[in-house]
Design a protein around this motif. Structure first.
Motif, short mmCIF file in Angstrom:
data_model
loop_
_atom_site.label_atom_id
_atom_site.label_comp_id
_atom_site.label_asym_id
_atom_site.label_seq_id
_atom_site.Cartn_x
_atom_site.Cartn_y
_atom_site.Cartn_z
N ARG A 1 -18.92 27.15 78.59
CA ARG A 1 -17.72 27.83 78.12
C ARG A 1 -18.11 28.92 77.13
O ARG A 1 -19.16 28.82 76.51
CB ARG A 1 -16.74 26.84 77.52
CG ARG A 1 -17.15 26.31 76.16
CD ARG A 1 -16.10 25.34 75.60
NE ARG A 1 -16.30 25.12 74.21
CZ ARG A 1 -17.11 24.22 73.67
NH1 ARG A 1 -17.81 23.44 74.45
NH2 ARG A 1 -17.22 24.09 72.38
N LEU A 2 -17.29 29.94 77.00
CA LEU A 2 -17.55 31.01 76.06
C LEU A 2 -16.77 30.78 74.77
O LEU A 2 -15.66 30.24 74.79
CB LEU A 2 -17.15 32.35 76.65
CG LEU A 2 -17.96 32.83 77.84
CD1 LEU A 2 -17.42 34.15 78.35
CD2 LEU A 2 -19.43 32.95 77.50
N ALA A 3 -17.37 31.19 73.66
CA ALA A 3 -16.73 31.02 72.36
C ALA A 3 -17.03 32.23 71.49
O ALA A 3 -18.06 32.89 71.65
CB ALA A 3 -17.23 29.75 71.69
N THR A 4 -16.13 32.50 70.56
CA THR A 4 -16.29 33.57 69.59
C THR A 4 -16.67 32.96 68.24
O THR A 4 -16.10 31.93 67.85
CB THR A 4 -14.98 34.36 69.43
OG1 THR A 4 -14.63 34.91 70.69
CG2 THR A 4 -15.13 35.48 68.42
N VAL A 5 -17.61 33.58 67.55
CA VAL A 5 -18.01 33.11 66.23
C VAL A 5 -16.93 33.50 65.23
O VAL A 5 -16.57 34.67 65.10
CB VAL A 5 -19.37 33.71 65.82
CG1 VAL A 5 -19.75 33.27 64.41
CG2 VAL A 5 -20.45 33.31 66.81
N ILE A 6 -16.38 32.50 64.51
CA ILE A 6 -15.33 32.75 63.52
C ILE A 6 -15.82 32.50 62.09
O ILE A 6 -15.09 32.73 61.15
CB ILE A 6 -14.07 31.92 63.81
CG1 ILE A 6 -14.39 30.43 63.82
CG2 ILE A 6 -13.43 32.37 65.12
CD1 ILE A 6 -13.17 29.53 63.86
N ALA A 7 -17.05 32.01 61.95
CA ALA A 7 -17.64 31.78 60.63
C ALA A 7 -19.15 32.02 60.72
O ALA A 7 -19.81 31.53 61.62
CB ALA A 7 -17.37 30.36 60.15
N THR A 8 -19.67 32.79 59.79
CA THR A 8 -21.10 33.08 59.74
C THR A 8 -21.89 31.82 59.45
O THR A 8 -21.45 30.97 58.68
CB THR A 8 -21.38 34.15 58.66
OG1 THR A 8 -20.67 35.34 59.02
CG2 THR A 8 -22.86 34.47 58.54
N PHE A 9 -23.05 31.69 60.09
CA PHE A 9 -23.93 30.54 59.85
C PHE A 9 -25.34 31.05 59.64
O PHE A 9 -25.88 31.81 60.45
CB PHE A 9 -23.89 29.58 61.05
CG PHE A 9 -24.89 28.47 60.96
CD1 PHE A 9 -24.78 27.48 60.00
CD2 PHE A 9 -25.96 28.41 61.84
CE1 PHE A 9 -25.72 26.45 59.92
CE2 PHE A 9 -26.89 27.39 61.77
CZ PHE A 9 -26.77 26.41 60.81
#
Length: 76
Positions: A1-9
């Protein structure tokens, strides 16, 4: 599945994947401890690693068979 980064790690171990907000990742596996294995989408060199699941939001999937009229897009 595809996901968008919503928090920097930021990584602390060599098997982790450093990410920034707005990047698109392909999630390969979810782990019970709240982490996942993912890889970057696009680019010439595939990078993969572990990161916390809370950093990601699944992208909406297209609904098969659902079509839009061109009139919908041409409204002013």
């Amino acid at each position: 599945r595809l996901a968008t980064v919503i928090a920097t790690f930021t990584t602390t171990l060599p098997d982790e994947l450093e990410v920034r907000m707005g990047e698109t990742l392909r999630v390969i596996e979810d782990y019970a401890d709240g982490w996942c294995l993912a890889e970057r989408v696009g680019g010439t060199k595939s990078q993969r690693g572990a990161l916390p699941q809370f950093c990601l939001q699944d992208k909406e999937e297209l609904v098969p068979g659902k079509r839009f009229s061109l009139a919908f897009f041409s409204r002013k």
